[in-house]
Enzyme design. Structure first.
Site, PDB file in Angstrom:
ATOM      1  N   GLY A   9       0.955  -1.230  -0.145  1.00  0.00           N
ATOM      2  CA  GLY A   9       0.067  -0.002   0.191  1.00  0.00           C
ATOM      3  C   GLY A   9       1.065   1.102   0.065  1.00  0.00           C
ATOM      4  N   ASN A  10       0.125   2.558   0.344  1.00  0.00           N
ATOM      5  CA  ASN A  10       0.831   3.673   0.223  1.00  0.00           C
ATOM      6  C   ASN A  10       1.964   3.759   1.550  1.00  0.00           C
ATOM      7  OD1 ASN A  10       0.047   4.910  -2.200  1.00  0.00           O
ATOM      8  ND2 ASN A  10      -1.800   5.062  -1.415  1.00  0.00           N
ATOM      9  N   SER A  11       1.350   3.150   2.483  1.00  0.00           N
ATOM     10  CA  SER A  11       1.962   3.294   3.664  1.00  0.00           C
ATOM     11  C   SER A  11       2.313   1.997   4.525  1.00  0.00           C
ATOM     12  CB  SER A  11       1.176   4.381   4.883  1.00  0.00           C
ATOM     13  OG  SER A  11      -0.134   3.782   4.900  1.00  0.00           O
ATOM     14  N   ARG A  12       1.755   0.840   4.134  1.00  0.00           N
ATOM     15  CA  ARG A  12       1.838  -0.453   5.006  1.00  0.00           C
ATOM     16  C   ARG A  12       1.991  -1.451   3.775  1.00  0.00           C
ATOM     17  NH1 ARG A  12      -2.780  -2.224   8.125  1.00  0.00           N
ATOM     18  NH2 ARG A  12      -0.924  -3.161   9.647  1.00  0.00           N
ATOM     19  N   LYS A  14       1.885  -5.563   3.586  1.00  0.00           N
ATOM     20  CA  LYS A  14       1.409  -6.714   4.218  1.00  0.00           C
ATOM     21  C   LYS A  14       1.619  -7.967   3.387  1.00  0.00           C
ATOM     22  CE  LYS A  14      -2.827  -5.091   4.504  1.00  0.00           C
ATOM     23  NZ  LYS A  14      -2.796  -3.375   4.344  1.00  0.00           N
ATOM     24  N   TYR A  91     -16.064   1.713 -13.679  1.00  0.00           N
ATOM     25  CA  TYR A  91     -15.207   2.621 -14.197  1.00  0.00           C
ATOM     26  C   TYR A  91     -15.481   2.160 -15.845  1.00  0.00           C
ATOM     27  CZ  TYR A  91     -13.060   5.036 -10.418  1.00  0.00           C
ATOM     28  OH  TYR A  91     -12.690   5.795  -9.335  1.00  0.00           O
ATOM     29  N   ASP A 100      -6.637  -2.009  -5.178  1.00  0.00           N
ATOM     30  CA  ASP A 100      -6.968  -2.273  -3.880  1.00  0.00           C
ATOM     31  C   ASP A 100      -8.551  -2.300  -3.709  1.00  0.00           C
ATOM     32  OD1 ASP A 100      -6.809   0.624  -4.569  1.00  0.00           O
ATOM     33  OD2 ASP A 100      -6.261   1.015  -2.181  1.00  0.00           O
ATOM     34  N   THR A 122      -4.216   5.692   3.723  1.00  0.00           N
ATOM     35  CA  THR A 122      -3.687   7.068   3.233  1.00  0.00           C
ATOM     36  C   THR A 122      -5.015   7.811   2.864  1.00  0.00           C
ATOM     37  OG1 THR A 122      -1.701   6.029   2.779  1.00  0.00           O
ATOM     38  CG2 THR A 122      -2.130   8.179   1.868  1.00  0.00           C
ATOM     39  N   THR A 172      -7.851  21.772  21.638  1.00  0.00           N
ATOM     40  CA  THR A 172      -7.704  21.700  20.290  1.00  0.00           C
ATOM     41  C   THR A 172      -7.523  20.225  19.693  1.00  0.00           C
ATOM     42  OG1 THR A 172      -6.730  24.096  20.179  1.00  0.00           O
ATOM     43  CG2 THR A 172      -5.808  22.667  18.694  1.00  0.00           C
TER      44      THR A 172
END
Length: 246
Positions: A9-12, A14, A91, A100, A122, A172
């Site tokens: 993926g973009n950050s993980r 697996k 599509y 994904d 992400t 905040t």
């Protein structure tokens, strides 16, 4: 020799063994664009066939494929198709629909129910699949994590993490968590409402992705959570691969 599933993926990153038409026990890393190498890669499995899905940058994907081709006899890369098994993508140009999202729909189609699939990584992706496997399109937005990081990048005094969800926060950090999580929750709930109007029938809600657990407490109690949805979809793709085109 064993077959394995890999989801970049973009950050993980697996991976899991292929067990029948589902993913087995999963191992995962958080990676950066330059971190997919080193000692950790030497612990990757070896086997007969690797089935790979990637939405990462082209260079990172190429690096991973090169490594896997040294460790497996065969490497097959999943790509979105207009129609596969019982799923048909909305599509007009299937290549523009993330693999994904495509694989998540393949897994969700097992339910044979109307389902809204929300992936929280992400990006926040939302897709509507009817009980007959027809995809009705979807949405893409920034996930809460990405929203927080973007705010922090533009205004360093706003922390990139922390805080708790409150309907009306008086701090905040809590206000940031409530606003960013709340934006995702509202988009998911709006999408489900519109999906039920479109199909004139109840629509299940199914979440996956690393950011899903943080949203689930604020969503309706019937919201489902399947963390391995993309890997399970990749497993289904792998099983049907001999009959696939392209």
């Amino acid at each position: 020799m064993s077959d394995w599933l890999f989801d970049l993926g973009n950050s993980r990153f697996k991976y899991a063994p292929l067990l029948g038409d589902r993913a087995g026990d999963v191992q995962a890393w958080t990676h950066g664009a330059e971190d997919l190498r080193g000692d950790a890669l030497r612990t990757l499995p070896q086997g007969g066939t690797a089935y790979v899905a990637s939405v990462a940058a082209a260079g990172l994907t190429a690096t991973m494929l090169e490594i896997l081709r040294m460790r497996f006899q065969h490497v097959h890369v999943a790509r979105t198709e207009a129609a596969f098994a019982d799923v048909r993508i909305a599509y007009a140009t299937p290549a523009r629909f993330g693999v994904d999202r495509f694989l998540a729909l393949l897994a969700a189609a097992r339910t044979q129910r109307h389902v809204l699939v929300a992936g929280v990584g992400t990006a926040l992706t939302i897709d509507l699949l009817d009980a007959h496997g027809q995809h009705h399109g979807g949405r893409i937005a920034a996930s809460p994590t990405t929203m927080r990081e973007a705010l922090h990048a533009r205004a360093a005094q706003l922390p990139a993490s922390g805080g708790h969800y409150r309907e009306f926060a008086d701090d905040t950090d809590d206000a940031l968590a409530s606003g960013c999580d709340g934006a995702a929750i509202a988009l998911i709930e709006r999408s489900r409402e519109q999906a039920q109007q479109r199909l004139q029938a109840p629509v299940d809600l199914l979440l996956h992705g690393g950011g899903a657990p943080a949203l689930l407490p604020q969503l309706p109690a019937d919201a489902g959570h399947q963390p391995l949805l993309v890997l399970d979809g990749l497993a289904r793709w792998a099983v049907h691969l001999p009959s696939a085109t392209g």
